[in-house]
Design a protein around this motif. Structure first.
Motif, PDB file in Angstrom:
ATOM      1  N   GLY A 319      75.810  62.931 -18.091  1.00 21.44           N
ATOM      2  CA  GLY A 319      74.734  62.094 -18.130  1.00 21.44           C
ATOM      3  C   GLY A 319      74.540  61.263 -19.311  1.00 21.44           C
ATOM      4  O   GLY A 319      74.374  59.966 -19.118  1.00 21.44           O
ATOM      5  N   LEU A 320      75.022  61.732 -20.524  1.00 15.92           N
ATOM      6  CA  LEU A 320      74.695  60.958 -21.714  1.00 15.92           C
ATOM      7  C   LEU A 320      75.890  60.102 -21.732  1.00 15.92           C
ATOM      8  O   LEU A 320      75.821  58.936 -22.372  1.00 15.92           O
ATOM      9  N   ALA A 321      77.078  60.324 -21.341  1.00  8.42           N
ATOM     10  CA  ALA A 321      78.202  59.323 -21.439  1.00  8.42           C
ATOM     11  C   ALA A 321      78.151  58.309 -20.518  1.00  8.42           C
ATOM     12  O   ALA A 321      78.628  57.237 -20.696  1.00  8.42           O
ATOM     13  N   HIS A 322      77.781  58.545 -19.268  1.00  4.95           N
ATOM     14  CA  HIS A 322      77.537  57.729 -18.253  1.00  4.95           C
ATOM     15  C   HIS A 322      76.387  56.561 -18.625  1.00  4.95           C
ATOM     16  O   HIS A 322      75.557  56.878 -19.413  1.00  4.95           O
ATOM     17  N   ASP A 323      76.408  55.693 -17.745  1.00  3.53           N
ATOM     18  CA  ASP A 323      75.068  54.696 -17.964  1.00  3.53           C
ATOM     19  C   ASP A 323      74.476  54.667 -16.509  1.00  3.53           C
ATOM     20  O   ASP A 323      74.967  55.467 -15.731  1.00  3.53           O
ATOM     21  N   VAL A 324      73.538  54.037 -16.330  1.00  4.21           N
ATOM     22  CA  VAL A 324      72.526  53.979 -15.293  1.00  4.21           C
ATOM     23  C   VAL A 324      73.546  53.227 -14.240  1.00  4.21           C
ATOM     24  O   VAL A 324      74.200  52.251 -14.569  1.00  4.21           O
ATOM     25  N   PRO A 325      73.629  53.654 -12.836  1.00  4.63           N
ATOM     26  CA  PRO A 325      72.700  54.719 -12.342  1.00  4.63           C
ATOM     27  C   PRO A 325      73.566  55.887 -12.211  1.00  4.63           C
ATOM     28  O   PRO A 325      72.827  56.945 -11.844  1.00  4.63           O
ATOM     29  N   GLN A 326      74.690  56.113 -12.615  1.00  2.37           N
ATOM     30  CA  GLN A 326      75.432  57.181 -12.403  1.00  2.37           C
ATOM     31  C   GLN A 326      75.040  58.530 -13.127  1.00  2.37           C
ATOM     32  O   GLN A 326      74.989  59.736 -12.899  1.00  2.37           O
ATOM     33  N   ASN A 327      74.311  58.176 -14.479  1.00  5.57           N
ATOM     34  CA  ASN A 327      73.846  59.181 -15.326  1.00  5.57           C
ATOM     35  C   ASN A 327      72.842  59.796 -14.529  1.00  5.57           C
ATOM     36  O   ASN A 327      72.489  61.282 -15.191  1.00  5.57           O
ATOM     37  N   ILE A 328      71.933  59.633 -13.719  1.00  5.43           N
ATOM     38  CA  ILE A 328      70.654  59.894 -13.311  1.00  5.43           C
ATOM     39  C   ILE A 328      71.073  61.353 -12.687  1.00  5.43           C
ATOM     40  O   ILE A 328      70.521  62.287 -12.565  1.00  5.43           O
ATOM     41  N   ARG A 329      72.223  61.260 -11.739  1.00  2.00           N
ATOM     42  CA  ARG A 329      72.353  62.390 -10.731  1.00  2.00           C
ATOM     43  C   ARG A 329      73.027  63.441 -11.721  1.00  2.00           C
ATOM     44  O   ARG A 329      73.010  64.799 -11.457  1.00  2.00           O
ATOM     45  N   TYR A 330      73.490  63.278 -13.052  1.00  2.00           N
ATOM     46  CA  TYR A 330      73.991  64.316 -13.728  1.00  2.00           C
ATOM     47  C   TYR A 330      73.050  65.016 -14.515  1.00  2.00           C
ATOM     48  O   TYR A 330      73.022  66.165 -14.736  1.00  2.00           O
ATOM     49  N   PHE A 331      72.027  64.173 -15.044  1.00  5.89           N
ATOM     50  CA  PHE A 331      70.704  64.715 -15.655  1.00  5.89           C
ATOM     51  C   PHE A 331      70.032  65.615 -14.535  1.00  5.89           C
ATOM     52  O   PHE A 331      69.405  66.737 -14.981  1.00  5.89           O
ATOM     53  N   GLU A 332      69.760  65.151 -13.389  1.00  7.78           N
ATOM     54  CA  GLU A 332      69.044  66.051 -12.280  1.00  7.78           C
ATOM     55  C   GLU A 332      70.010  67.129 -11.880  1.00  7.78           C
ATOM     56  O   GLU A 332      69.339  68.368 -11.735  1.00  7.78           O
ATOM     57  N   ARG A 333      71.314  67.191 -11.928  1.00 11.47           N
ATOM     58  CA  ARG A 333      72.295  68.325 -11.672  1.00 11.47           C
ATOM     59  C   ARG A 333      71.701  69.349 -13.082  1.00 11.47           C
ATOM     60  O   ARG A 333      71.713  70.306 -12.655  1.00 11.47           O
ATOM     61  N   ALA A 334      71.693  68.929 -14.135  1.00 11.49           N
ATOM     62  CA  ALA A 334      71.573  69.555 -15.365  1.00 11.49           C
ATOM     63  C   ALA A 334      70.228  70.348 -14.927  1.00 11.49           C
ATOM     64  O   ALA A 334      70.382  71.737 -15.420  1.00 11.49           O
TER      65      ALA A 334
END
Length: 464
Positions: A319-334
């Motif tokens: 999530g931190l490595a990606h930018d919007v909007p890809q990072n949102i799904r990783y933060f939500e998954r975490a």
């Protein structure tokens, strides 16, 4: 071990040659002849079984053995049956055969050891301990038996007893294997200095054995002495650059030591050695992440995520490595997976809030900030972020004013430029900004009230 066929033939021959009055009686002669014939048949069968076992045809050997009536099976054939059953992993049946043999000759070391092997194969470690101790009574000082007994104690995590027996086995005849095992026992007993001593002794005895190097490197790593771990592993790799285990450990030690360029080099070497384990890919990605080389970081971390999406820390890093909007799904998954430390979870919520804000999803961003505050009640950094969010993105000045004022109550007395909270860093200038915003919001609100007081029928009237 057992009475051999040659001894039996000799005994029978002796009976035939024994003189008696009037010559050999026919009855005795035929009795002896029948015995010899039976012996010859049994000998042929045993030779056949021996040949089948030598050629690893254990099933064929059992078929021949099973054609013999149990009452006529001697100890030699029973032993061969036990060997065949053991080789076919039919351990309970093998144990039954070995047990009969053991009762006939409890001093037979081979029977004791092979029966103990069968018990260990069915996860029974009490019986092998008993068998080895009994065997040592017959053969005290037998180094091999001592090692086997110590191995049982290692398996059952009785490291103190294991260490004692390994030390006894090591008396007057040191081997690298024993030194490694003693070091491992000391390691498990948290006797770090002794473990280090025995590992180094093993390394001196055989510098090309990677195991003591690997174990000592791990010992230093667990002690957070990363420089020593690096020195031990890198020294070995100078001579044996193709060792995968030590290469991986060296890479991890460099990562923990924050020498990320070197950790990248080691982990890339691991890939060249066909070690594409999740561990290597993950920490290679993490190494690039620490250097803010996000495309490379994403490349390797997503390979791990593709086969294991259950690592919350990995999801957070993605999530931190990606930018919007890809990072949102990783933060939500975490967050869905949950993290063991509440402080870390609150940080994920803050990162998710920022991602939502960049994606213009302001209500969801506010919800994430409130979740962070629930996890870290009273955290000044979170309170300030909520105030700013209401102020800048929600256009809710009364709520912003409330949180700015709450934030001001957390101002520390010292004159430091930065203040660390549980999950954030606050700049002293943030308090100055909050103070200015409070003043601006209150003044704007007062102006609105004053303007409202000037409106009315006496001020604005319809023309006549």
């Amino acid at each position: 071990m057992f009475i051999t066929k040659f001894q039996r033939v000799y005994n029978m021959t002796f009976i035939i040659k024994t003189p008696c009055r009037g010559g050999i009686k026919p009855r005795v002669f035929f009795s002896v002849l029948l015995s010899l014939i039976a012996l010859s048949v049994a000998s042929a069968q045993q030779n056949k079984v021996d040949s089948l076992i030598r050629n690893y045809d254990y099933q064929g050997a059992l078929e021949v053995i099973d054609s013999i009536y149990p009452d006529s099976m001697d100890m030699n054939m029973l032993y061969l049956k036990a060997v065949a059953l053991k080789s076919l992993s039919k351990f309970p049946d093998a144990i039954a055969c070995y047990d009969s043999l053991y009762k006939n000759d409890s001093a037979n070391t081979r029977i004791s050891i092979e029966m103990a092997d069968c018990y260990k194969s069915v996860m029974n470690y009490d019986k092998p301990e008993e068998l080895y101790i009994k065997a040592l009574e017959y053969k005290p000082g037998n180094r091999y038996l001592m090692q086997l007994l110590a191995g049982v104690y290692m398996t059952t995590e009785q490291f103190g007893k294991a260490k004692e027996w390994y030390l006894d086995a090591c008396t007057n005849d040191t081997s690298v294997f024993l030194l490694k095992q003693i070091g491992w026992c000391c390691d498990k007993l948290l006797q770090d200095s002794e473990a280090e001593f025995y590992y180094k002794k093993a390394m001196a005895l055989d510098p090309d054995d990677y195991q003591p190097v690997f174990r000592l490197g791990n010992l230093y790593k667990d002690q957070r002495d990363y420089e020593q771990a690096i020195a031990v592993t890198d020294s070995f790799l100078n001579r044996h650059p193709d060792n995968r285990e030590v290469t991986r450990l060296s890479g991890y030690a460099h990562y923990l030591n924050q020498t990320f360029r070197k950790s990248i080099a080691r982990f890339r070497c691991s890939l060249e050695l066909s070690d594409s384990s999740a561990f290597v890919l993950k920490y290679l990605g993490y190494s690039y992440f620490k250097l803010a080389e996000y495309p490379n970081a994403i490349k390797y971390m997503e390979k791990v995520y593709a086969v294991d999406s259950s690592d919350a820390d990995l999801c957070w890093a993605l999530g931190l490595a990606h930018d919007v909007p890809q990072n949102i799904r990783y933060f939500e998954r975490a967050i869905d997976l949950g993290l063991p430390v509440l402080t870390a979870m609150a940080k994920v919520y803050l990162d998710l809030s920022l991602a939502y804000t960049k994606a213009w999803r302001y209500n969801e961003a506010l919800e994430a900030l409130n979740n962070a505050l629930n996890l870290k009640p009273g955290d000044p950094g979170v309170i300030y972020k909520i105030a700013v969010h209401y102020d800048n993105w929600m256009d809710d000045k009364p709520s912003a004013l409330k949180y700015y004022k709450e934030f001001m109550t957390t101002r520390p007395d010292d004159s430091s430029d930065y203040f660390m909270t549980g999950i954030s860093v606050i700049n002293r200038s943030d308090y100055g900004q909050a103070e200015r915003r409070i003043k601006d919001i209150e003044q704007t609100a007062a102006s609105v009230v004053e303007a409202d007081s000037l409106t009315g029928p006496e001020k604005f009237t319809l023309p006549e």
